[in-house]
Design an enzyme around this catalytic site. Sequence first.
Site, PDB file in Angstrom:
ATOM      1  N   ALA A  93      46.350  -9.049 -41.640  1.00 39.19           N
ATOM      2  CA  ALA A  93      47.066 -10.214 -42.195  1.00 39.19           C
ATOM      3  C   ALA A  93      46.549 -11.024 -43.151  1.00 39.19           C
ATOM      4  CB  ALA A  93      47.815 -10.918 -41.064  1.00 39.19           C
ATOM      5  N   ASP A 148      39.781  -7.903 -29.443  1.00 36.07           N
ATOM      6  CA  ASP A 148      40.223  -7.470 -30.537  1.00 36.07           C
ATOM      7  C   ASP A 148      40.098  -5.791 -30.425  1.00 36.07           C
ATOM      8  OD1 ASP A 148      42.098  -7.521 -32.546  1.00 36.07           O
ATOM      9  OD2 ASP A 148      40.343  -7.790 -34.024  1.00 36.07           O
ATOM     10  N   HIS A 178      44.215  -3.225 -42.553  1.00 40.82           N
ATOM     11  CA  HIS A 178      43.202  -3.970 -42.436  1.00 40.82           C
ATOM     12  C   HIS A 178      42.101  -3.798 -43.620  1.00 40.82           C
ATOM     13  CE1 HIS A 178      43.809  -2.941 -37.959  1.00 40.82           C
ATOM     14  NE2 HIS A 178      43.551  -4.032 -37.864  1.00 40.82           N
ATOM     15  N   GLU A 231      49.355  -2.022 -28.688  1.00 41.81           N
ATOM     16  CA  GLU A 231      49.848  -1.781 -30.052  1.00 41.81           C
ATOM     17  C   GLU A 231      50.557  -0.314 -30.220  1.00 41.81           C
ATOM     18  OE1 GLU A 231      46.672  -2.189 -33.022  1.00 41.81           O
ATOM     19  OE2 GLU A 231      47.692  -0.852 -34.344  1.00 41.81           O
TER      20      GLU A 231
HETATM   21  O1  G3H Z   1      42.200  -7.120 -35.920  1.00 45.51           O
HETATM   22  C1  G3H Z   1      41.873  -8.011 -36.798  1.00 45.51           C
HETATM   23  C2  G3H Z   1      42.768  -7.876 -38.053  1.00 45.51           C
HETATM   24  O2  G3H Z   1      44.074  -7.202 -37.852  1.00 45.51           O
HETATM   25  C3  G3H Z   1      42.310  -8.148 -39.380  1.00 45.51           C
HETATM   26  O3  G3H Z   1      43.022  -8.183 -40.480  1.00 45.51           O
HETATM   27  O4  G3H Z   1      41.487  -7.482 -42.236  1.00 45.51           O
HETATM   28  O5  G3H Z   1      43.457  -8.589 -42.761  1.00 45.51           O
HETATM   29  O6  G3H Z   1      41.840  -9.898 -41.666  1.00 45.51           O
HETATM   30  P1  G3H Z   1      42.480  -8.661 -41.808  1.00 45.51           P
HETATM   31 ZN    ZN Z   2      43.692  -5.529 -36.313  1.00 40.14          ZN
END
Ligand code: G3H
Ligand code: ZN
Length: 301
Positions: A206, A81, A176, A133
């Site tokens: 998300a 990620d 995030h 991205e």
């Molecule tokens: O790459 C990881 C996610 O975009 C984490 O998103 O902070 O809403 O869980 P979040």
């Molecule tokens: Zn992310």
Amino acid sequence: MLVNSRLILNKADKGRYAIGAFNVSNLEIMQAVIEGASELRSPVIVQTSESAIKYAGMQNLVAMTRNLSGTAKIPVALHLDHGKTIETIKKAIESGYTSVMIDASDQPFEKNAAITKRIALLAHKKEVSVEGELGTLGGKEDYVSGRAELTDPGMAKEFVEKTGVDCLAVAIGTSHGAFKAAARLDIKRLKKIKKLVKIPLALHGASGVYRDIVAKAEKYGAKLESAKGNSDTEIQVSIAAGVSKVNTDTDLRLSFTAGLRKCLKEKTNLFDPREIMKEAKNEMKRMVKRRIILFGSSNKC
Ligand code: G3H
Ligand code: ZN
């Protein structure tokens, strides 16, 4: 079994449901994700950020995923990620990741496209799928912190054609972390992107930051004032409009915190780490299942 993420994402894209991509950094989180997904017969993506790798060690994360997915009866992809450096991405590919993200979204369009294309060429030779991205998210977690800049649909089309990525992360208003910006998601923009871009789309930032979990963590001592996330309706609408990969990290962190704090506060006689971690793991597993049901990927394998 360990699979390439392209396989499960393309299937989800066609079936108009989404695959949960859950961030992991230790054994209990990984067990919660794979056990939760297995109980719902859902394909799943286990993903690690660069800082999770720093914390747990890449080889350890790969070994744990291989072992746990080897006995699971669902397809599991191991995804890097927010990969920021070519070195880490190369190492991940060599070590057994089946999917990588190159996040050069803080670079100007041409530079982002050039770096992403280079990674796609490299990864595809090894049958590893690639997420790029375009556009940037607000907020901060383990990832890049930045000014939000929503994805332009026309540029998204050009980006995908130029780079050959398998999946595209788009910015449509999410951010995030546990303290999300009060932004309405730009679903119109998402629909335009989906019309022009024929590959699966990923939604970052998300997490739902659910009131009940935040309240539970606070009841046992956490201070999470103003924590806020995306509503379930927003996520469902995004999936209906074209999102096939939904990232979730913060919701697992909050669930872990709620479970651990409750256990330590209520069971003061416990001192076996395995017993203490059990409640945190179960709380995370419930969250994994809650999210998978929301994404519509239950019983898809
Ligand atoms: O790459 C990881 C996610 O975009 C984490 O998103 O902070 O809403 O869980 P979040
Ligand atoms: Zn992310």
